[in-house]
Design a protein around this motif. Structure first.
Motif, short mmCIF file in Angstrom:
data_model
loop_
_atom_site.label_atom_id
_atom_site.label_comp_id
_atom_site.label_asym_id
_atom_site.label_seq_id
_atom_site.Cartn_x
_atom_site.Cartn_y
_atom_site.Cartn_z
N HIS A 190 -83.38 -1.37 51.42
CA HIS A 190 -82.75 -1.26 52.75
C HIS A 190 -83.61 -0.34 53.63
N HIS A 195 -85.33 -0.06 57.96
CA HIS A 195 -85.44 -0.61 59.32
C HIS A 195 -86.84 -0.28 59.82
N HIS A 197 -74.59 -3.92 56.83
CA HIS A 197 -74.08 -2.59 56.49
C HIS A 197 -72.59 -2.68 56.17
N HIS A 238 -75.16 1.10 52.02
CA HIS A 238 -74.31 2.30 52.01
C HIS A 238 -73.07 2.18 51.13
N ASP A 284 -83.45 3.42 53.88
CA ASP A 284 -82.76 3.36 55.17
C ASP A 284 -83.47 4.17 56.25
#
Ligand code: ZN
Length: 442
Positions: free
Chosen positions: A87, A89, A242, A281, A333
Motif C-alpha cells: 500500500h 501512494h 481504504h 489500514h 502508505d
C-alpha cells in the motif's frame, strides 16, 4: 540407477545457460507451506537463470552442482527476498512528512493539492521515475500503488515500472464526490477510464491493474456499483481501497451509508470484498467485519508508520492474523507513512505489536514484508521467497553500513538476533544490492 547428484546434474545440463549465476551469502527466506518455516543458510546460495531462481542451497553444493555458473559473492551479508509494499501512494512523495493533522483534514490540506499536480503529464513521468528509483533504493521489488484520478498518472507509473522490470500493481483513483472539483470524475468516467487502463496494461510483463476507489466517502453509490461491475467483469484484477483507518472517517461512512451495518458492509454490497482485494489500514474494524473479510479471502495492508504518524489507530496484527482466510501484508502508505523502507515499517510494526496483539519476532517480520505480502497481493507463485521457480527478486542487506547497526550486529549470536537488529536499526543505507528478476539493478 542415477544417484541424486547425477540426476541433479543431468537436469542442470538441460537448464544451465551462460546467464546462470550463483549469488552467495547468508541466505534467509520464509518458505511456502502451512508450517511457516524459515530457511537459514549461513553459507548459502541462490542460483539464478533467465530471471528465475533455479535452485537454493548450501553454497559449496550449489557451486559443485552448477560448475558453469558465475559466482557473485556477498560474504556474510544477508540475502533475502525482495521486499513487497502492499500500500503506497506514489503521488504523495512531494508532501510526505506533512504534520499536524488527522486523516480527513490531512487529505484536504496536503494530499489533494499534491495530487492536483498530476494533471501535468511531465509531472507524472518525473514522479513515477522518482518513485520506482526509490523503491529499488529501499529494496522494494513489488508494490501495490495508488496513482491519482488522472489516467496519465497510471500510464506514467506503468511505463516507469516496465522500464525497470518491477512488479507493480496500480490503478486510477476513482472519486466522484467530497474532493476538490478538479479532482472528481463521474461514475461512468471512472468505469470507462479504469476499464481502458486495465485492458491496456493488465498482464503486460510484470504489471497488473488495480481497481481503485479511493475510499467509500469519495465514491457515490453509482460509482461503487460500476466499479463492482468492473471487478465482476475482471476477476483477474486487483482491488485496492481504504477501510476504517480513522474514527472520524468511520463516523462519516456511517452517515453516508446509514443502511449498512458497518464500513465493510459498504464494500461487500458492491462486490468489492474478494480474493486480491487489498484494504489499507483496518485499524477500527469489528470482529464480525474481520471474520467476513476472511471468509471473502480479502487482504489487509498493515501500515504502521502511517497509522502512527496520523494518529489513526493501532493495528492488532497477531490477533488479525488468526482470522481464517484473511491475508495480511505490510504497507508503507507513503505519503502518510514516513518511509519507503520496509525495515523502518517493520521497526514500527514491532513497536505497535508490543502494545496490541503480542510481539512480532524477526522471522515473522521478514515474512510479513515478503511472503505474507505476496500472498496478500495474490502474487506468491512468482515472488515473496527464495524458492526454485520464483522470479529472482533478491535483496542483499549489509548490517555494516551504519555504525550503530554494525556495532550491534557484531554482538549478535543468532540469525534471529542479527535480523532483528537489522530491522530496528536499518534503513535504505542497509540495502547493499538489489536484483530485479535476476538483473542486478543496484
Ligand atoms: Zn493510503
Amino acid at each position: 540407477m542415477f544417484t541424486t547428484l547425477e540426476r541433479r546434474r543431468q537436469n542442470v545440463s538441460q537448464s544451465v545457460t551462460t546467464t546462470t549465476k550463483i549469488i552467495t551469502g547468508h541466505v534467509v527466506s520464509p518458505l511456502s507451506g502451512a508450517d511457516r518455516e524459515t530457511l537459514d543458510l549461513e553459507r548459502g546460495a541462490v542460483v539464478v537463470c533467465d530471471g528465475r531462481i533455479l535452485d537454493v542451497g548450501e553454497a559449496r553444493t550449489m557451486i559443485d552442482d552448477y560448475p558453469e555458473a558465475s559466482v557473485e559473492s556477498y560474504g556474510d551479508r544477508l540475502i533475502i527476498p525482495g521486499f513487497i509494499d502492499c500500500h503506497a501512494h506514489y503521488s504523495q512523495m512531494a508532501m510526505i512528512a506533512s504534520p499536524g493533522l488527522q486523516l480527513l483534514e490531512w487529505l484536504d490540506n496536503f494530499t489533494f493539492p499534491a495530487e492536483s499536480e498530476f494533471a501535468d503529464a511531465g509531472h507524472c513521468a518525473e514522479m513515477a521515475d522518482f518513485f520506482t528509483t526509490q523503491m529499488i533504493a529501499h529494496g522494494v521489488t513489488s508494490a501495490c500503488v495508488y496513482a491519482t484520478v488522472h489516467p496519465e498518472s497510471v500510464r506514467a507509473l506503468f511505463r516507469s515500472a516496465k522500464s525497470k522490470n518491477l512488479r507493480i500493481m496500480t490503478g486510477k483513483v476513482c472519486m466522484d464526490r467530497h474532493a476538490p472539483e478538479h479532482l472528481l470524475d463521474t461514475p461512468e468516467l471512472a468505469y470507462e477510464q479504469s476499464r481502458e487502463l486495465l485492458e491496456e496494461w493488465h498482464g503486460v510483463g510484470r504489471l497488473e491493474y488495480a481497481i481503485t476507489p479511493r475510499f467509500a466517502p469519495t465514491s457515490s453509490v453509482r460509482q461503487l456499483e460500476l466499479l463492482g461491475q468492473l471487478a465482476q467483469e475482471h476477476p483477474e484484477a486487483v482491488i485496492q481501497t481504504h477501510l476504517s483507518e480513522n474514527p472520524a472517517e468511520c463516523a462519516w461512512v456511517s452517515e453516508l451509508f446509514p443502511e449498512e451495518a458497518d464500513y465493510t458492509a459498504v464494500y461487500e454490497r458492491f462486490g468489492l470484498v474478494r480474493k486480491r482485494a487489498v484494504f489499507g489500514h483496518a485499524t477500527h474494524v469489528s470482529d464480525s467485519e474481520l471474520s467476513r473479510l476472511g471468509s471473502g479471502q480479502a487482504s489487509l495492508a498493515h501500515c504502521p508508520t502511517s497509522n502512527l504518524f496520523l494518529g489513526s489507530g493501532l493495528f492488532t496484527l497477531k490477533k488479525n492474523a488468526q482470522i481464517a482466510g484473511l491475508k495480511i501484508g505490510l504497507g508503507s502508505d507513503v505519503g502518510a507513512g514516513t518511509s519507503l523502507s520496509p525495515l523502518v515499517s517493520l521497526n514500527e510494526a514491532y513497536k505497535v505489536s508490543r502494545s496490541v496483539g503480542g510481539p512480532l519476532d524477526s522471522f515473522e517480520a521478514l515474512r510479513l514484508a515478503t511472503l505474507d505480502s505476496a500472498e496478500a497481493l495474490g502474487i506468491e507463485d512468482s515472488v515473496g521467497s527464495l524458492e526454485a521457480g520464483k522470479d529472482a527478486d533478491v535483496v542483499i542487506l549489509d548490517p555494516e553500513t551504519n555504525p550503530v547497526l554494525r556495532m550491534r550486529a557484531s554482538h549478535a549470536k543468532t540469525t534471529a538476533e542479527l535480523l532483528f537488529a537489522t530491522m530496528m536499526l536499518g534503513d535504505d543505507r542497509t540495502i547493499h544490492g538489489v536484483y530485479v528478476a535476476g538483473s542486478k539493478t543496484r
